[in-house]
Each structure stands twice: as structure tokens, then as C-alpha cells.
Scaffold this motif. Sequence first.
Motif, short mmCIF file in Angstrom:
data_model
loop_
_atom_site.label_atom_id
_atom_site.label_comp_id
_atom_site.label_asym_id
_atom_site.label_seq_id
_atom_site.Cartn_x
_atom_site.Cartn_y
_atom_site.Cartn_z
N LYS A 1 0.87 -1.53 -0.08
CA LYS A 1 -0.05 0.53 -0.09
C LYS A 1 0.63 1.32 -0.08
CE LYS A 1 -4.23 1.92 2.73
NZ LYS A 1 -5.14 1.64 3.38
N GLU A 2 2.31 0.95 0.58
CA GLU A 2 2.79 2.37 0.84
C GLU A 2 3.22 2.77 -0.19
OE1 GLU A 2 5.95 1.46 3.84
OE2 GLU A 2 6.42 4.07 4.05
N LEU A 3 4.03 1.48 -0.65
CA LEU A 3 4.46 1.53 -2.34
C LEU A 3 3.91 2.46 -3.44
CD1 LEU A 3 6.87 -1.59 -1.59
CD2 LEU A 3 7.89 0.60 -2.20
N MET A 4 2.70 1.76 -3.54
CA MET A 4 1.54 2.10 -4.72
C MET A 4 1.60 3.31 -4.51
SD MET A 4 1.77 -0.65 -6.54
CE MET A 4 0.23 -0.03 -8.18
N ALA A 5 1.47 4.19 -3.41
CA ALA A 5 0.70 4.89 -2.56
C ALA A 5 1.74 6.63 -3.62
CB ALA A 5 0.23 5.72 -1.19
N MET A 6 2.76 6.02 -3.78
CA MET A 6 4.52 6.66 -4.26
C MET A 6 3.36 7.52 -5.87
SD MET A 6 6.56 7.55 -2.50
CE MET A 6 6.28 6.76 -0.29
N ARG A 7 3.80 8.29 -6.04
CA ARG A 7 3.39 9.28 -7.26
C ARG A 7 4.29 8.44 -8.80
NH1 ARG A 7 5.08 14.37 -10.56
NH2 ARG A 7 7.15 14.39 -8.59
N HIS A 8 5.51 8.30 -9.14
CA HIS A 8 6.12 7.52 -10.08
C HIS A 8 5.73 5.94 -10.45
CE1 HIS A 8 8.15 11.11 -11.27
NE2 HIS A 8 8.53 11.22 -10.42
N ILE A 9 5.16 5.73 -9.06
CA ILE A 9 5.13 4.36 -8.90
C ILE A 9 3.88 3.02 -9.16
CG2 ILE A 9 5.47 1.78 -7.32
CD1 ILE A 9 7.63 3.09 -5.52
N ASP A 10 3.77 2.00 -10.49
CA ASP A 10 2.42 2.48 -10.99
C ASP A 10 2.08 0.30 -10.79
OD1 ASP A 10 1.80 4.95 -12.61
OD2 ASP A 10 4.05 4.21 -14.03
N GLY A 11 3.28 -0.20 -9.98
CA GLY A 11 3.14 -1.21 -10.04
C GLY A 11 3.86 -2.09 -9.32
N GLY A 12 3.58 -3.68 -8.73
CA GLY A 12 4.00 -4.44 -8.59
C GLY A 12 5.47 -5.48 -9.04
N LEU A 13 6.42 -5.97 -9.24
CA LEU A 13 6.89 -6.95 -10.19
C LEU A 13 7.46 -8.21 -8.48
CD1 LEU A 13 6.88 -8.75 -12.59
CD2 LEU A 13 9.44 -8.25 -12.26
N ALA B 1 -1.58 -17.84 -2.74
CA ALA B 1 -2.95 -16.49 -3.73
C ALA B 1 -3.43 -15.36 -2.66
CB ALA B 1 -3.93 -17.55 -3.68
N GLU B 2 -3.30 -15.80 -0.62
CA GLU B 2 -3.72 -14.65 -0.10
C GLU B 2 -2.37 -13.69 -0.12
OE1 GLU B 2 -5.17 -15.10 3.96
OE2 GLU B 2 -6.28 -18.00 2.78
N ASP B 3 -1.32 -14.18 -0.18
CA ASP B 3 -0.67 -13.07 -0.05
C ASP B 3 -0.84 -11.49 -1.26
OD1 ASP B 3 0.25 -13.58 2.28
OD2 ASP B 3 2.46 -14.13 1.35
N PHE B 4 -0.97 -13.01 -2.68
CA PHE B 4 -0.04 -12.15 -4.31
C PHE B 4 -2.01 -11.44 -4.49
CE2 PHE B 4 -0.91 -11.84 -8.49
CZ PHE B 4 -0.12 -11.23 -8.88
N ALA B 5 -2.91 -11.84 -3.54
CA ALA B 5 -4.45 -10.87 -3.86
C ALA B 5 -4.07 -9.89 -3.12
CB ALA B 5 -5.31 -11.94 -3.52
N SER B 6 -4.17 -10.11 -1.75
CA SER B 6 -3.61 -8.39 -1.07
C SER B 6 -2.98 -7.47 -1.64
CB SER B 6 -3.43 -9.26 0.57
OG SER B 6 -2.20 -8.61 0.55
N ILE B 7 -1.53 -7.94 -2.08
CA ILE B 7 -1.17 -6.99 -2.76
C ILE B 7 -2.06 -6.34 -4.11
CG2 ILE B 7 1.58 -6.98 -4.31
CD1 ILE B 7 2.42 -9.00 -2.71
N VAL B 8 -2.24 -7.18 -5.15
CA VAL B 8 -3.84 -6.86 -5.20
C VAL B 8 -4.41 -6.09 -5.42
CG1 VAL B 8 -5.14 -7.47 -8.05
CG2 VAL B 8 -2.81 -8.58 -7.69
N ASN B 9 -4.62 -6.25 -4.03
CA ASN B 9 -6.12 -4.97 -3.61
C ASN B 9 -5.55 -4.96 -2.66
OD1 ASN B 9 -8.51 -7.33 -5.09
ND2 ASN B 9 -7.41 -8.08 -4.03
N TYR B 10 -4.65 -3.95 -2.78
CA TYR B 10 -3.98 -3.20 -2.35
C TYR B 10 -4.39 -1.94 -1.31
CZ TYR B 10 -3.45 0.10 -5.67
OH TYR B 10 -2.80 0.37 -7.30
N LYS B 11 -5.96 -1.84 -2.23
CA LYS B 11 -6.85 -0.85 -1.76
C LYS B 11 -7.62 -0.72 -0.91
CE LYS B 11 -6.46 3.24 -5.10
NZ LYS B 11 -6.40 3.79 -6.16
N GLY B 12 -7.59 -2.10 -0.95
CA GLY B 12 -9.07 -2.88 0.29
C GLY B 12 -9.92 -3.63 -0.42
#
Length: 248
Positions: free
Chosen positions: A217-229, A237-248
Motif C-alpha cells: 500500500k505504501e509503495l503503491m501510494a507513491m507518485r511514480h510507482i505504477d505497480g509491482g513485480l 494466493a492470499e499474499d499475492f491477492a492482498s498485494i493486488v487488492n492493496y486499496k482494500g
Amino acid sequence: MRKPIIAGNWKMNKTAAEAVALINELKPFVAKSKPEVVICVPYTDLWVAKEAIKGSKIKLGAENVAWADSGAFTGEISAAMLKEIGVEYVIIGHSERRQYFGETDATVNMRLQQALKNDLKPIVCVGETLEEREKNKTKKVLKKQILEGLKDVSDFTNIVIAYEPVWAIGTGKTATAEDANKTIGFIRSLVKKTWGSEVAKSLRIQYGGSMKPSNAKELMAMRHIDGGLIGGAALKAEDFASIVNYKG
Ligand code: PGA
């Protein structure tokens, strides 16, 4: 607006049977996700993964692509082979390829051209090692990787860049969100200087390196960061999903 893109990089993990199980577990979790969701899987998992993701928003990626159309390149997989399966994305120049398999900025560029020629969407990885960072060479290294790796590219529509500091990959150490944002901002300014402000504005740049549910969430809130690898955390599954759903 740049659409966020979260991509899993499974590396050399998951047999075909394990891949299907993971995808089936993942699907319900990401059914309503806002970012683009991609899984980059081993070649041997691609066919079954393509079937398993049917009816979901998950897109399919490979972890590399050959630089030639076909021919005597034992062990390589061509863009046409990937296209026929229905692969959409392809990782190019991951630091593990550079470190263990002799990948260079020149071969990155050859693979990139091949991907673009065949309408595959490349995720081009760049990043400095710990030694380079400590010697204050980060900018110099990134500049070379980008100018040589992306040489002769004119259409950036389908390109994603992944900034992955090598010292943060698989180590549990993450760049701070501010640090990652600053470095990705540097990459964006370099892109602007080289290819113009329209490209710089629309180009998606991911962060990669121990990205996980607790810091996404913190990383994705940054202006220049558009995603994650995402490496390690993409295998659960749960960890990846929780990253994908970082906005809740
Ligand atoms: P990690 O890997 O998330 O396990 O650090 C990221 C990557 O190598 O793409």
C-alpha cells in the motif's frame, strides 16, 4: 492516468499441477481487482495456466523470450511459440538472467525487439546491485541499462519497466517507498529526456524487490510507482491477492 499493474514472477517454481492449484485458489480473490493482474509463469506451466485463468481477469506472462524467430538455439522459446499459447506479457532482463545466464543490455534489447515485433508486452527489468549502490553508481547503471536495453524503441505503448534493486530481491529488504519513488522518478526523467514527455507520462514503471502485503500500500501510494513485480509473495494466493487488492 496510468493503470496500475501487479505482476507475479513465479521464477522456477510450481509444476503444472501446482500452477493450476495456485491459480484456482487465486481467482476468487482477484475477481474484483482494479489493477491489471498478470502472472508470469515457467514455460512448462503456460498451457495449463492459460486454461486455468479462463473466465478471470488474470493475464498470462512468460519469464523470457528468445531474440530470434526460430532456429538453432537449444533451450530457447520463441515469441511465436508464446503467442500461439496466448501469452500477453513477457519479462525481459530480470537480474537473475543477467547474473546467472549472461544476459546483457545488448541481449535484453534483442529480446525486447523480438517481443515488440510479435505483439508481446515486455516487462523490462533494470536495477543496481548492492555494490553499485554503495559506490553511488545507481543512476549511472540505470542509465546504461535503459539507454542500451531500450535502444531503437519508438513505440512505448506496450512496454512496462520494472525497477528492481538487486539487493532487495528475495532478501526481505525493501527499498523504502520514498527511495523507490525517487529512483523511479529518476528513470521517468531519463525517459522524458530521451523519448519525450508524452512517453514519460504514460509509461508504467513497477517496483520489484520483496514487495509484500505489508508494504504494498505504501509503495503503491507513491507518485511514480505504477505497480509491482512480485516474486516470493506471488507464490501464495492470499499474499499475492492482498498485494493486488492493496486499496482494500
Ligand atoms: P521478490 O522477487 O519479490 O521475491 O523479491 C522480485 C523479483 O525478482 O521479480
